[in-house]
Every structure is written in structure tokens, then in C-alpha cells.
Design a protein around this motif. Structure first.
Motif, PDB file in Angstrom:
ATOM      1  N   HIS A  55      -9.153 -18.233  19.055  1.00 60.83           N
ATOM      2  CA  HIS A  55     -10.558 -17.838  19.180  1.00 60.83           C
ATOM      3  C   HIS A  55     -11.394 -19.011  19.671  1.00 60.83           C
ATOM      4  N   ARG A  87     -14.558 -14.739  10.437  1.00 67.52           N
ATOM      5  CA  ARG A  87     -14.046 -13.525  11.085  1.00 67.52           C
ATOM      6  C   ARG A  87     -15.152 -12.646  11.652  1.00 67.52           C
ATOM      7  N   GLN A  88     -16.332 -12.680  11.058  1.00 66.43           N
ATOM      8  CA  GLN A  88     -17.419 -11.836  11.535  1.00 66.43           C
ATOM      9  C   GLN A  88     -18.141 -12.423  12.746  1.00 66.43           C
ATOM     10  N   THR A  93     -15.837 -13.894  17.622  1.00 67.39           N
ATOM     11  CA  THR A  93     -15.256 -12.663  18.165  1.00 67.39           C
ATOM     12  C   THR A  93     -14.951 -12.782  19.654  1.00 67.39           C
ATOM     13  N   GLU A  94     -14.641 -13.987  20.078  1.00 65.90           N
ATOM     14  CA  GLU A  94     -14.254 -14.213  21.460  1.00 65.90           C
ATOM     15  C   GLU A  94     -12.950 -14.999  21.449  1.00 65.90           C
ATOM     16  N   HIS A 127     -13.898 -10.593  24.666  1.00 64.46           N
ATOM     17  CA  HIS A 127     -14.324 -10.114  23.352  1.00 64.46           C
ATOM     18  C   HIS A 127     -13.098  -9.639  22.563  1.00 64.46           C
ATOM     19  N   CYS A 128     -12.915 -10.152  21.350  1.00 65.17           N
ATOM     20  CA  CYS A 128     -11.777  -9.754  20.504  1.00 65.17           C
ATOM     21  C   CYS A 128     -12.275  -9.602  19.055  1.00 65.17           C
ATOM     22  N   PRO A 129     -12.797  -8.438  18.738  1.00 64.56           N
ATOM     23  CA  PRO A 129     -13.405  -8.208  17.425  1.00 64.56           C
ATOM     24  C   PRO A 129     -12.441  -7.735  16.330  1.00 64.56           C
ATOM     25  N   THR A 131     -12.980  -8.530  12.609  1.00 58.49           N
ATOM     26  CA  THR A 131     -14.248  -8.199  11.943  1.00 58.49           C
ATOM     27  C   THR A 131     -14.083  -7.048  10.949  1.00 58.49           C
TER      28      THR A 131
END
Length: 176
Positions: free
Chosen positions: A40, A53-54, A57-58, A167-169, A172
Motif C-alpha cells: 500500500h 486499514r480505513q 486504500t491505494e 484504489h484497493c479498498p 476497509t
């Protein structure tokens, strides 16, 4: 196995970690499961957020990292060893195995014993999300703590952020 405080496992299928490990038990030559990093970026955050984690997100550009080959970051793994094959620690990433046991990835593809990376990385069943840099503030704090003892610097930061991060959520869904 060793997982750092800035690393989180994600199972991408309906399997569990236990079932993935058990699926390798039948092969007596397999001594370790090695899981590739998914690295990340800072997500352009300058200061430490409340939740890793929240907020991060990239993820770094996978294609660019694969093109780097031997210099790729996401080729790194963390390994989980069958205790009957464990003979010693090479690093937090890899272990010495006895009886000619092999290490495999999630796809059961073997790779050179004692090596802390596998290329190309795969993330179809299990992923080790690595929050390698976090915010700019946190990365500077790491550099200050390490005082040159760990081979990381701002060039590493630039490598993580180069290319086209995406973007890799996925993480979350876990709170916080």
C-alpha cells in the motif's frame, strides 16, 4: 510464521487460512507456504491517520513492480512453515527447511528454497497487505528509528509511489 504489525492477511476466496494450509498437508515435499506482499502507498496522507486499514486504500502499481523483476517490492513473501520441516530462521521472510522440503506460493508453484521472494507475485487466494510506508510523517519516523540499519530511504518511498497506483479498498471491510 512471522507477520509484522503493518501486515494483514486477506483470504480472497471462500477458503479459510486453515483450509489453505491443510490443502498443502497432503504433499510431503511442501515445507512452507509463502504469501506475496500487496504493498500500500501513503494514499497522499502527510500525517498519521487514526486507522491504517480505513485510510491507506491505494496500492502500488503492480505492473510496474513486476517489470522491475529482481528489484520488485511485491515479489517479497512471508512464509508459514510446517513445524516438522523447520530447522532455522533465515529471516522473518524465510526459514531453513529440512529433508529437501520446498516452499510454494498460493498456486503451489515452487520457488528457490531460502529465497524471500517469488516472481511473478500472485494474489488469487491469499494476500499479505503490507503498509510499508504509511503517511509521510510515519515513514520519516521509521527512517529516524532505523538510523540506516535497514536498507530503506526516500528512494524506497519513491518506488512505492511510482507508476500508476490504484484504489484497493479490500481491507476497509475490517474495522478499525
Amino acid at each position: 510464521g512471522f507477520i509484522d504489525i503493518d501486515e494483514f492477511l486477506e483470504i480472497k476466496t471462500s477458503e479459510t487460512f486453515e483450509s489453505i494450509v491443510k490443502s498443502l498437508e497432503a504433499n510431503e515435499h511442501v515445507g512452507a507456504l509463502s504469501v506475496n506482499w500487496k504493498v500500500h502507498t501513503s494514499a497522499d496522507l502527510l500525517e498519521r491517520p487514526q486507522s491504517v486499514r480505513q485510510n491507506f486504500t491505494e496500492c502500488m502499481d503492480e505492473k510496474l513492480d513486476i517489470e522491475r523483476g529482481d528489484k520488485g517490492i511485491e515479489r517479497h513473501v512471508k512464509s508459514f512453515v510446517k513445524t516438522q520441516y523447520f530447522t532455522g530462521l533465515i529471516s522473518p521472510h524465510m526459514f531453513q527447511l529440512k529433508d529437501n522440503a520446498i516452499s510454494v506460493g498460493e498456486d503451489e508453484r515452487t520457488f528457490q528454497p531460502g529465497v524471500a521472494w517469488r516472481q511473478p507475485p500472485t494474489w488469487d487466494r491469499i494476500v499479505l497487505h503490507h503498509y510499508a510506508v504509511k503517511s509521510k510523517q510515519e515513514f520519516q519516523e521509521k527512517l529516524d528509528r532505523w538510523k540506516g540499519e535497514v536498507p530503506r530511504n526516500w528512494e524506497y518511498w519513491d518506488m512505492v509511489h511510482s507508476g500508476t497506483p490504484y484504489h484497493c479498498p479490500e481491507m476497509t471491510k475490517f474495522s478499525p
